[in-house]
Scaffold this motif. Structure first.
Motif, short mmCIF file in Angstrom:
data_model
loop_
_atom_site.label_atom_id
_atom_site.label_comp_id
_atom_site.label_asym_id
_atom_site.label_seq_id
_atom_site.Cartn_x
_atom_site.Cartn_y
_atom_site.Cartn_z
N ALA A 20 17.06 -0.85 7.54
CA ALA A 20 16.71 0.51 7.11
C ALA A 20 15.23 0.61 6.77
CB ALA A 20 17.56 0.92 5.92
N ASN A 21 14.67 -0.45 6.20
CA ASN A 21 13.24 -0.45 5.86
C ASN A 21 12.66 -1.83 6.15
OD1 ASN A 21 10.78 0.57 4.93
ND2 ASN A 21 11.17 -0.07 2.83
N SER A 22 13.08 -2.41 7.28
CA SER A 22 12.61 -3.74 7.66
C SER A 22 12.74 -3.87 9.17
CB SER A 22 13.42 -4.82 6.94
OG SER A 22 14.80 -4.71 7.29
N SER A 23 12.40 -5.04 9.69
CA SER A 23 12.40 -5.24 11.13
C SER A 23 12.98 -6.60 11.49
CB SER A 23 10.96 -5.15 11.66
OG SER A 23 10.90 -5.59 13.00
N PRO A 24 13.78 -6.67 12.57
CA PRO A 24 14.24 -7.98 13.05
C PRO A 24 13.08 -8.92 13.39
CG PRO A 24 15.33 -6.18 14.25
CD PRO A 24 14.25 -5.56 13.42
N LEU A 38 3.67 -12.98 8.35
CA LEU A 38 4.70 -12.29 7.57
C LEU A 38 4.02 -11.49 6.48
CD1 LEU A 38 7.56 -14.76 6.54
CD2 LEU A 38 7.71 -12.89 8.20
N GLY A 39 4.50 -10.26 6.23
CA GLY A 39 3.91 -9.48 5.15
C GLY A 39 4.73 -8.23 4.88
N GLU A 40 4.17 -7.34 4.08
CA GLU A 40 4.85 -6.11 3.73
C GLU A 40 4.55 -5.05 4.78
OE1 GLU A 40 5.72 -3.36 -0.21
OE2 GLU A 40 4.00 -4.72 -0.23
N ALA A 41 5.62 -4.42 5.30
CA ALA A 41 5.46 -3.42 6.36
C ALA A 41 6.28 -2.19 6.02
CB ALA A 41 5.88 -4.00 7.71
N PRO A 42 5.84 -1.41 5.03
CA PRO A 42 6.64 -0.24 4.64
C PRO A 42 6.67 0.80 5.75
CG PRO A 42 4.50 -0.22 3.53
CD PRO A 42 4.60 -1.51 4.27
#
Length: 346
Positions: free
Chosen positions: A36-40, A194-198
């Motif tokens: 919902a708020n992330s990515s595979p 890797l990091g935050e991706a809102p």
């Protein structure tokens, strides 16, 4: 000891970094996420970073924490020894506009998870809680025994889950539960992978500031410069996401090693930095000027929020090892290499 772990919300910002740390420690993971708020793509990169041998120890179940069948499927994927529960909604402003949705996902989803844990005789849980519970604190640094006074629906849902976990742990012997109250998770994996991706406009300062630095947004808004702090801007306790991931790993190890218990711990650095200090540190790390504009205070903000992390140090042998310079260096490595987050893989 190698454990088989269920990670709910494992593709999210904190979840993905914790997956990396747990794979490196030799554990097997089943990740449940509905993206919902992330990515595979985040999990693909976790596997890339840990190498082909560790990558085989991560299984993905695409599903919603509120779905009885999805949670049951995750428990059927492997004999689960313990659960790390990150799945949930976390934007304060959105929670004010959509309180029913936040209660449904954050509290309803946890109820579904606890039912499945009972069905599969799993009694070990690390829960992703929040310093939002403290509201306007009476004292700073804030100890775990401080009164809980959440001031928005997001905080209310975290308080409700903590209450629920306390009741469940008291209802029958054998429960091992850690509720970890984070302060302000920031930074990224030092690889820049890797990091935050809102999705959409970031609701937190650090990703917004990062997007201004990389040119995605024109100006940073600073909410108030008349707070009772050294430079007039709000002071927060920023914790590097890899320190936070290591805190989860340490909490899990203590739960498994010690007799059943309910642990409630702050995870923070114990040091406060103002908004303008963070801006200056990010400018130094990125070599970019970050234009900002001071605007009115936001309702619900407090002037200072800093953890007393001494109990986590005493109980887990854990403390933060990365400071503001590393936070900004790693955050910039991520943002500059991934200006669109996980991009088309989202």
């Amino acid at each position: 000891m190698s454990l088989q772990l269920l990670i709910t919300g494992g593709a999210g910002f904190i979840g993905s970094h914790t997956c990396l740390s747990l794979l490196e420690a030799g554990h097997g993971l089943v990740v449940l996420d509905n993206f919902a708020n992330s990515s595979p793509e985040a999990l693909r990169r976790v596997q890339e970073l840990t190498g082909p041998q560790a990558a085989t120890r991560l299984q993905l179940i695409r599903g919603d924490i509120r779905s009885r069948e999805a949670v049951a499927q995750a428990f059927r994927a492997a004999p689960i020894d313990a659960v790390l529960h990150f799945a949930g909604l976390k934007a304060v402003g959105e929670s004010v506009r959509q309180p029913q949705r936040y209660w449904d996902v954050n509290v309803g989803g946890t109820l579904q998870l606890l039912k499945a844990m009972a069905d599969h005789n799993c009694r070990t849980l690390v829960f992703s809680s929040s310093a939002t519970l403290y509201g306007f604190p009476d004292q700073v640094p804030i100890p775990e025994k401080a009164p809980l006074r959440p001031i928005n629906p997001y905080g209310h849902t975290k308080a409700a889950v903590e209450r629920l976990l306390t009741d469940v742990a008291a209802s029958e012997p054998g429960w091992r539960v850690a509720a970890l109250r984070y302060f302000n998770p920031v930074g990224a994996h030092p690889s820049g992978r890797l990091g935050e991706a809102p999705s959409g406009t970031p609701s937190n300062l650090f990703p917004y500031l990062s997007q201004v630095a990389v040119g995605l947004r024109p100006t940073l808004q600073v909410f108030g410069a008349d707070w009772p702090t050294p430079d007039g801007t709000g002071v927060r306790d920023y914790i590097h996401v890899m320190d936070l991931a290591e805190g989860h790993r340490a909490a899990l190890e203590v739960l498994v090693r010690e007799p059943p218990q309910l642990l409630t711990l702050n995870l923070g650095s114990g040091r406060g930095h103002s908004v303008l200090e963070l801006v200056a540190a990010f400018e130094a790390a990125s070599g970019r000027a970050i234009p900002y504009q001071v605007v009115a205070r936001r309702p619900g903000d407090s002037p200072t929020s800093v953890a007393d992390p001494s109990l986590a140090t005493a109980r887990l042998g854990w403390r933060t090892r990365r400071g503001l310079a590393e936070i900004c260096r790693d955050g910039w490595a991520w943002q500059s290499a991934n200006p669109q987050g996980y991009g088309e893989a989202h």
